[in-house]
Every structure is written in C-alpha cells, then in structure tokens.
Scaffold this active site. Sequence first.
Site, mmCIF file in Angstrom:
data_model
loop_
_atom_site.group_PDB
_atom_site.id
_atom_site.type_symbol
_atom_site.label_atom_id
_atom_site.label_comp_id
_atom_site.label_asym_id
_atom_site.label_seq_id
_atom_site.Cartn_x
_atom_site.Cartn_y
_atom_site.Cartn_z
ATOM 1 N N LYS A 199 -16.477 27.277 -32.190
ATOM 2 C CA LYS A 199 -16.804 26.279 -33.196
ATOM 3 C C LYS A 199 -15.599 25.372 -33.448
ATOM 4 C CE LYS A 199 -20.420 28.765 -35.709
ATOM 5 N NZ LYS A 199 -20.857 29.286 -37.021
ATOM 6 N N HIS A 267 -27.528 37.417 -30.743
ATOM 7 C CA HIS A 267 -26.380 37.389 -31.656
ATOM 8 C C HIS A 267 -26.050 38.782 -32.183
ATOM 9 C CE1 HIS A 267 -23.518 34.829 -33.687
ATOM 10 N NE2 HIS A 267 -23.714 35.491 -34.824
ATOM 11 N N HIS A 293 -13.047 33.689 -35.626
ATOM 12 C CA HIS A 293 -13.285 33.335 -37.019
ATOM 13 C C HIS A 293 -12.077 32.572 -37.571
ATOM 14 C CE1 HIS A 293 -16.416 36.780 -37.733
ATOM 15 N NE2 HIS A 293 -16.950 35.694 -37.200
#
Length: 329
Positions: A199, A267, A293
């Site tokens: 991300k 997932h 993360h």
Amino acid sequence: MTKKFQDQTFKVLTHLVEPSLRDIILRWFSFLQHQRKLSDKTLEAYERDTRQFLSFFKSKYQRQLTVKDVRHLTQRHYREFLSRRRTTGISSRSLARSLSTLRRFYNYLEKWEGIENQNIQLIRSPKIPHSIPKALSIKKTKTAINTSLTNKKTDWIISRDTAVLTLLYGAGLRISEALSLNQEDAPHLHKETLIVKGKGNKERLIPILPIVRQAIEQYQILCPFQLTDNDPLFVGVKGGRLSPRIIQLLMEKIRRQLNLPETATPHALRHSFATHLLGNGADLREIQELLGHASLSSTQIYTEVDREKLMRIYSEAHPRAIQLRVDSL
C-alpha cells in the site's frame, strides 16, 4: 492516475460540480497520487467516496455543487448524506471511510486552496464493531493449500493455484501484491527474498521459504507460455495477468470441499501467516515489517487472536474450569 481514470473522473465531475470546483478536486487527486503516493486502488476508493457525496448533493438540491457551497456546508448536510447512505444498507465501516475521505478533502482545501469549513470535523464517526482477523488453524491452512481441485483443470493450472496460495500463506502477501509480481520478481535458488510493493507503493523485503520457492518454480516449469522478465508471474489461461477473482473462486471451492467457514478467503491466509508466526514466538515488530503495516497498532490486533486462543485452551484444559463445568451439569 491512469489516463482512463483521469478521463472518467473529469467527465463525472463535470456533471456534478461547477468547473472551478472540478479543477480543485482534480488537483486534490493529483496531490494524493504524487505527494501522498497512494495506490491506484486507494485513489479509486477516494474518488468513489467523493463522487457519492457529490451525487447526493446533486440529487437532493437539483444543482451542481459550487466552491461557495463547499465553504458553507453544515453538519446537517453531512448527516443527511450519511443517513441516506445508511438506508441503502451500507456498513458502519464504509460510512466511516466516506466521512474520513471528506475530512481529508477539507484538510487539503484548508492547507492548499485557502478554503476553510470546520463543520465536517464536528461530525462523529459511526461506531465500528470491533473484530479480529479470522485465521485458519495450521492444520486447516495446510489442508486448504494441498487440496487438489482437479475438476476441468490442467496440471499447470493446479500448480499455479498451489503456488499462489503457498505464497499468500508463506509470505503473508495480500492477493493484489502476489498477483502484481512479474517474472523477474520470482525467487529462485540464489534469490531467496522477495521485494513486494504494498500500500502506498511502499516496498518491503520478505524472506522466501524453500517450499514457497519450489512451488513457484514448479508452476513456472509447467506454464505453457513463453514469458519474459516483464511479463506477469502468475497468468490466466490466455496468458494475461491472473485475476484476483480466480483465486477468490478457488477459495470458495476449497471452502465447500473442506467445509471451512465463510471467512476462509485468500486474505485469511495472510491473517493465518501473522497469527501462526505470533503463536510460535515471532516478535511483533518483525511481523509488522513482514506484513508492511505502517504502524504497530495495525499488527497488534493479532495479539487478540492469540489471546483468544489462549483463553479457549485455558477454559478447556484448566482443572478448575473443567470442575466448574462438571458442577454445573
């Protein structure tokens, strides 16, 4: 932003807002992409949330939103928008995300466009039900990956599916991360790490277990297409990049075959990766790095999974707990 995304967004905004506000919103999207480094999927989510609010305004007031409106929208406008969305069955999590998008837009307006309106900041976010990741047990994870769904499939497709699932669990990847890999990214005997773009286009380095590397190599040997370094690592039956939907459908079939819960999705293999590492003594910071993360708080939720398992074992095995259950019969 892709050219297609830009053109579609321009067309939609032209219908919903006045030209000056359209240009401001487009500058915001450009800022999100180039300054905030948001991924295409995240950018699309921002566009969708913004469009939904603009469509609500256009539908209710039968006119385009203006810069003047943006300066003077009240809490009532936002509450009406959230209420309208709620009637369509939208979850609290989705409503909270929509509200977050609008807040970020106003933060941008204040900092970069000189447009202020604090009313959006006064709206309380919907309460989001607390949930913990639904991981599979180690035994069920292994069984799911090793299940051969041979119906109407060729050997190379079975090998491909096994390689994808092994990678998701063995490296803790998101399905989008795994399927965005190219041939040049594949691990091999002298390259036992994988650089993954997650991300926000943030890269992380992940060590690859021999069993994962071997599964990928086996698939590459059987794959009938002549693929170069810049071609997708995982391909569909026509040689194009494999669609996430194929793997989602695969997990649906595995769920039915093994009678697994609905939470057994691609997932869930990533959740299982983190949960099993934590349960076997891995450091939380290390798991955070492996998952990509941004903050440790996102990773700490896996401690709740481990704590829940511990309490279940405690209640089932502790002599006093057993005696209490017996006494209650």
